[in-house]
Design an enzyme around this catalytic site. Structure first.
Site, PDB file in Angstrom:
ATOM      1  N   GLY A  49     -41.160   7.005  20.700  1.00 36.28           N
ATOM      2  CA  GLY A  49     -41.871   5.807  20.275  1.00 36.28           C
ATOM      3  C   GLY A  49     -40.979   4.590  20.442  1.00 36.28           C
ATOM      4  O   GLY A  49     -39.748   4.704  20.368  1.00 36.28           O
ATOM      5  N   GLN A  54     -37.951  -3.882  19.295  1.00 38.71           N
ATOM      6  CA  GLN A  54     -36.803  -3.122  19.791  1.00 38.71           C
ATOM      7  C   GLN A  54     -36.404  -3.532  21.202  1.00 38.71           C
ATOM      8  O   GLN A  54     -35.335  -3.150  21.676  1.00 38.71           O
ATOM      9  CB  GLN A  54     -37.103  -1.620  19.763  1.00 38.71           C
ATOM     10  N   CYS A  96     -33.682   6.756  15.414  1.00 38.27           N
ATOM     11  CA  CYS A  96     -34.274   5.542  15.966  1.00 38.27           C
ATOM     12  C   CYS A  96     -33.455   5.101  17.169  1.00 38.27           C
ATOM     13  O   CYS A  96     -32.220   5.137  17.128  1.00 38.27           O
ATOM     14  CB  CYS A  96     -34.279   4.453  14.893  1.00 38.27           C
ATOM     15  N   LEU A  97     -34.141   4.666  18.209  1.00 38.64           N
ATOM     16  CA  LEU A  97     -33.440   4.206  19.410  1.00 38.64           C
ATOM     17  C   LEU A  97     -32.606   2.952  19.126  1.00 38.64           C
ATOM     18  O   LEU A  97     -31.709   2.621  19.896  1.00 38.64           O
ATOM     19  CB  LEU A  97     -34.438   3.921  20.536  1.00 38.64           C
ATOM     20  N   HIS A 138     -43.354   4.947  11.346  1.00 30.78           N
ATOM     21  CA  HIS A 138     -42.025   4.456  11.738  1.00 30.78           C
ATOM     22  C   HIS A 138     -42.157   3.232  12.650  1.00 30.78           C
ATOM     23  O   HIS A 138     -41.465   2.229  12.475  1.00 30.78           O
ATOM     24  CB  HIS A 138     -41.290   5.602  12.445  1.00 30.78           C
ATOM     25  N   GLU A 139     -43.077   3.315  13.613  1.00 33.28           N
ATOM     26  CA  GLU A 139     -43.226   2.219  14.586  1.00 33.28           C
ATOM     27  C   GLU A 139     -43.869   0.991  13.957  1.00 33.28           C
ATOM     28  O   GLU A 139     -43.464  -0.144  14.239  1.00 33.28           O
ATOM     29  CB  GLU A 139     -44.026   2.679  15.801  1.00 33.28           C
ATOM     30  N   HIS A 142     -41.433  -1.064  12.209  1.00 29.55           N
ATOM     31  CA  HIS A 142     -40.677  -1.973  13.091  1.00 29.55           C
ATOM     32  C   HIS A 142     -41.378  -3.325  13.222  1.00 29.55           C
ATOM     33  O   HIS A 142     -40.721  -4.361  13.329  1.00 29.55           O
ATOM     34  CB  HIS A 142     -40.537  -1.378  14.497  1.00 29.55           C
TER      35      HIS A 142
HETATM   36 ZN    ZN Z   1     -37.264   3.143  15.502  1.00 32.68          ZN
END
Ligand code: ZN
Length: 176
Positions: A49, A54, A96-97, A138-139, A142
């Site tokens: 995701g 991000q 998380c990225l 989670h997304e 963000h």
């Molecule tokens: Zn994340």
């Protein structure tokens, strides 16, 4: 298509409240290319995701896809809104990225109902559970300037990647 630069923990872009996408821009080529770039960036980084903040864009856009038994289909969320949560919660490992090298357990509702526009600009309502529901939450966090670390209530599970692989890998974990 292009792989975009990913914002890392500490970048102010990750802490901003995003703006909705004007629906009339969804059909434009530049916007469609942005979605494709986000998908390519997510796959390149081996995530499941990715949210627009991000990649330094303060807009309400999320791309998601996860292959495998517990996976979910490619899903593009534009201007998403969570309409309801399951009363049942469960803990699962998240990464998380934008947060390198760390995993931690987060407790979240096991199901959500979400309303959004897809990449064709159509309104969709979706019920998701399991990993799909965790990833959606989670997304969408963000988009509100929140990271999974903010959702952790007990930091005793916070784990570096090497130790995660060594001690905890048997439990299901995906890098969101
Ligand atoms: Zn994340």
């Amino acid at each position: 298509m292009a792989v975009l630069k990913i914002a890392k923990l500490g970048a102010p872009a990750l802490r901003q409240i995003t703006k909705p996408v004007p629906p009339e821009t969804i059909g434009k080529r530049t916007f469609q290319e942005f979605i494709d770039d986000m998908l390519e960036t997510m796959v390149h980084a081996e995530g499941i995701g990715l949210a627009a903040p991000q990649v330094f864009r303060s807009e309400q856009v999320v791309v998601m896809e996860c292959h495998g038994e517990h996976g979910f289909p490619q899903t593009i969320l534009i201007n998403p809104e969570i309409l309801g949560y399951s009363p049942v919660t469960a803990e699962s490992w998240e990464g998380c990225l934008s947060v390198d090298n760390l995993r931690g357990k987060v407790r979240r509702p096991v199901g959500v109902r979400v309303k959004f526009l897809d990449r064709d600009g159509k309104t969709v309502e979706l019920d998701a559970s399991g990993l799909y529901a965790v990833c959606i939450q989670h997304e969408i966090d963000h988009l509100q300037g929140k990271l999974f670390l903010d959702r952790m209530t007990d930091f005793s599970t916070l784990t570096q990647l090497e130790e995660f692989e060594k001690y905890w890998r048997t439990e299901h974990a995906e890098v969101i």
